[in-house]
Design an enzyme around this catalytic site. Structure first.
Site, short mmCIF file in Angstrom:
data_model
loop_
_atom_site.label_atom_id
_atom_site.label_comp_id
_atom_site.label_asym_id
_atom_site.label_seq_id
_atom_site.Cartn_x
_atom_site.Cartn_y
_atom_site.Cartn_z
N TYR A 56 0.84 -1.20 0.00
CA TYR A 56 0.00 0.00 0.00
C TYR A 56 0.88 1.26 0.00
O TYR A 56 1.54 1.58 0.99
CB TYR A 56 -0.92 0.03 1.21
CG TYR A 56 -1.89 -1.12 1.32
CD1 TYR A 56 -2.23 -1.89 0.20
CD2 TYR A 56 -2.50 -1.43 2.53
CE1 TYR A 56 -3.13 -2.94 0.31
CE2 TYR A 56 -3.41 -2.48 2.63
CZ TYR A 56 -3.71 -3.23 1.53
OH TYR A 56 -4.60 -4.28 1.64
N HIS A 128 -0.50 -12.17 1.39
CA HIS A 128 -1.48 -11.32 0.73
C HIS A 128 -2.15 -12.02 -0.45
O HIS A 128 -3.36 -11.90 -0.65
CB HIS A 128 -0.79 -10.04 0.26
CG HIS A 128 -1.70 -8.87 0.11
ND1 HIS A 128 -1.23 -7.57 0.03
CD2 HIS A 128 -3.04 -8.77 0.04
CE1 HIS A 128 -2.24 -6.73 -0.09
NE2 HIS A 128 -3.35 -7.43 -0.10
N SER A 207 -13.10 -4.27 2.24
CA SER A 207 -14.07 -3.61 1.36
C SER A 207 -15.50 -3.97 1.74
O SER A 207 -16.33 -4.30 0.86
CB SER A 207 -13.80 -3.96 -0.11
OG SER A 207 -12.57 -3.45 -0.54
N PRO A 208 -15.87 -3.90 3.02
CA PRO A 208 -17.22 -4.27 3.44
C PRO A 208 -18.29 -3.30 2.97
O PRO A 208 -19.48 -3.62 3.02
CB PRO A 208 -17.12 -4.28 4.98
CG PRO A 208 -16.06 -3.26 5.27
CD PRO A 208 -15.04 -3.44 4.17
N LEU A 209 -17.87 -2.12 2.49
CA LEU A 209 -18.82 -1.14 1.96
C LEU A 209 -18.73 -1.04 0.45
O LEU A 209 -19.15 -0.05 -0.14
CB LEU A 209 -18.58 0.23 2.61
CG LEU A 209 -18.63 0.24 4.15
CD1 LEU A 209 -18.38 1.64 4.68
CD2 LEU A 209 -19.97 -0.29 4.65
N GLY A 210 -18.20 -2.08 -0.17
CA GLY A 210 -18.14 -2.10 -1.64
C GLY A 210 -17.37 -0.93 -2.21
O GLY A 210 -17.77 -0.34 -3.21
N ARG A 211 -16.22 -0.59 -1.56
CA ARG A 211 -15.39 0.53 -2.01
C ARG A 211 -16.22 1.81 -2.09
O ARG A 211 -16.09 2.60 -3.02
CB ARG A 211 -14.71 0.20 -3.33
CG ARG A 211 -13.82 -1.04 -3.22
CD ARG A 211 -13.16 -1.43 -4.52
NE ARG A 211 -12.29 -2.59 -4.30
CZ ARG A 211 -12.70 -3.85 -4.32
NH1 ARG A 211 -13.95 -4.12 -4.60
NH2 ARG A 211 -11.87 -4.84 -4.07
N PHE A 213 -19.31 2.22 -2.76
CA PHE A 213 -20.50 2.22 -3.62
C PHE A 213 -21.76 1.93 -2.83
O PHE A 213 -22.82 2.51 -3.09
CB PHE A 213 -20.32 1.18 -4.74
CG PHE A 213 -21.31 1.34 -5.87
CD1 PHE A 213 -20.97 2.07 -6.99
CD2 PHE A 213 -22.57 0.77 -5.81
CE1 PHE A 213 -21.88 2.24 -8.03
CE2 PHE A 213 -23.48 0.92 -6.85
CZ PHE A 213 -23.14 1.66 -7.97
#
Length: 332
Positions: A56, A128, A207-211, A213
């Site tokens: 990252y 990873h 990404s539990p919030l869909g990045r 979206f």
């Protein structure tokens, strides 16, 4: 903040952690001062699991966390659990990557991460991505040596199949699996979540919030030119239009609960499985309290079923990554 077990021997961590990736890369420009304030606010609100990786920002993200840890001293370190990862090798300015799982690389990557983080021990160290050309036993063996040397507390795997998880666990206990999991990314439900429960491993949902979206507030036409979502299939014009209808349904559902879309999406994850720990990312302190309040939301079995149906995998348009991003990802 409610707590959940981190593997079988890692003690308890906050039920919702913090994904730090966006503070360094992939989502457009970031402000280091704002990122440090976000980290400080997360600690104040009871977050104890902080996730990063050596790739990252090409080490920037680990350096950022290292600076934050150093500024807070021993007391801050005592309240934080740091997870980081090795295995994805990239060139600056390119999204494409290669996967290195060689034992030599595992050892070298760990030493480099320890230096950047300013730590003597990484709490949770993930492979990873998997390179199938390297025997799994060699990879886990190298990671086990790091545990024996006291440089790593527990080991984990990211984006692996249930079969790989079980094979790895037979070599050395695996504390956690980290993979994408959300209302619109349900692949872990096929077998990996059950395998984690079987061996006593936690499941870290990135990404539990869909990045963003799924929040319903993302404006695609305002994404920065270097925001990787511009090349993500689910954010492409046709797919986005289809997926936006699903998010509209989520917005309606959230309105009935006087909650935000993000809170419902996180509460859904927490209610689905007791060993799931979501790690939503944010670069702004203001979003933290909203996200963490999801730990106190209670959804009934009927409400969970309603959300499951709304976001049935067949209704979601587009792959979750472009082809280059699928390197090293195993089928469920």
């Amino acid at each position: 903040m409610r707590q959940r077990h981190l593997g079988q021997a890692g003690g308890e961590v906050s039920a919702i952690g913090l994904g730090c990736m966006g503070m360094s890369e992939f989502y457009g420009a970031s402000d280091e001062g704002e990122s440090l304030r976000t980290l400080a606010r997360a600690v104040e609100l009871g977050v104890s699991l902080f996730d990063t990786a050596d790739t990252y920002g090409f080490g920037h993200n680990e350096n950022l966390l290292g600076r934050f840890l150093a500024e807070g001293g021993a007391a801050r370190r005592a309240g934080m659990r740091i997870s980081t990862k090795f295995g994805i090798v990239r060139e600056a300015g390119r999204y494409e990557r290669r996967i290195d799982n060689s034992p030599e690389y595992v050892r070298a990557a760990c030493e480099a991460s320890l230096r950047r983080l300013g730590l003597e021990q990484i709490d949770l160290y993930f492979c990873h991505r998997r390179n199938p050309e390297v025997p799994l036993e060699d990879v886990i063996g190298a990671m086990a040596e790091l545990v024996a040397a006291g440089k790593v507390g527990q080991i984990g795997l990211s984006e692996v199949s249930a079969e790989t998880l079980r094979r790895a666990h037979a070599v050395h206990p695996v504390a956690a699996v980290q993979s994408e999991y959300s209302l619109w990314s349900r692949e872990p439900e096929e077998s990996v979540l059950a395998a984690c429960a079987e061996i006593g491993a936690s499941f870290i949902a990135y990404s539990p919030l869909g990045r963003a979206f799924l929040t319903g507030s993302l404006k695609l036409d305002e994404l920065a030119g270097n925001d990787f979502r511009r090349a993500n299939p689910r954010f492409a014009e046709g797919a986005a239009a289809v997926n936006r209808q699903l998010v509209d349904g989520l917005t309606s559902f959230a309105g009935r609960h006087r909650a935000s879309n993000a809170q419902i999406a996180l509460a859904w994850l927490l209610a689905k499985h007791p060993h799931v720990i979501p790690i939503p990312g944010t670069r702004r302190p203001g979003r933290l309290a909203e996200n963490l309040a999801a730990a106190d939301l209670v959804l009934s079995s009927a409400e969970l079923a309603e959300l499951d149906t709304l976001f049935h995998p067949e209704r979601v348009a587009g792959a979750r990554y472009a082809e280059a991003g699928m390197a090293g990802i195993e089928n469920a």
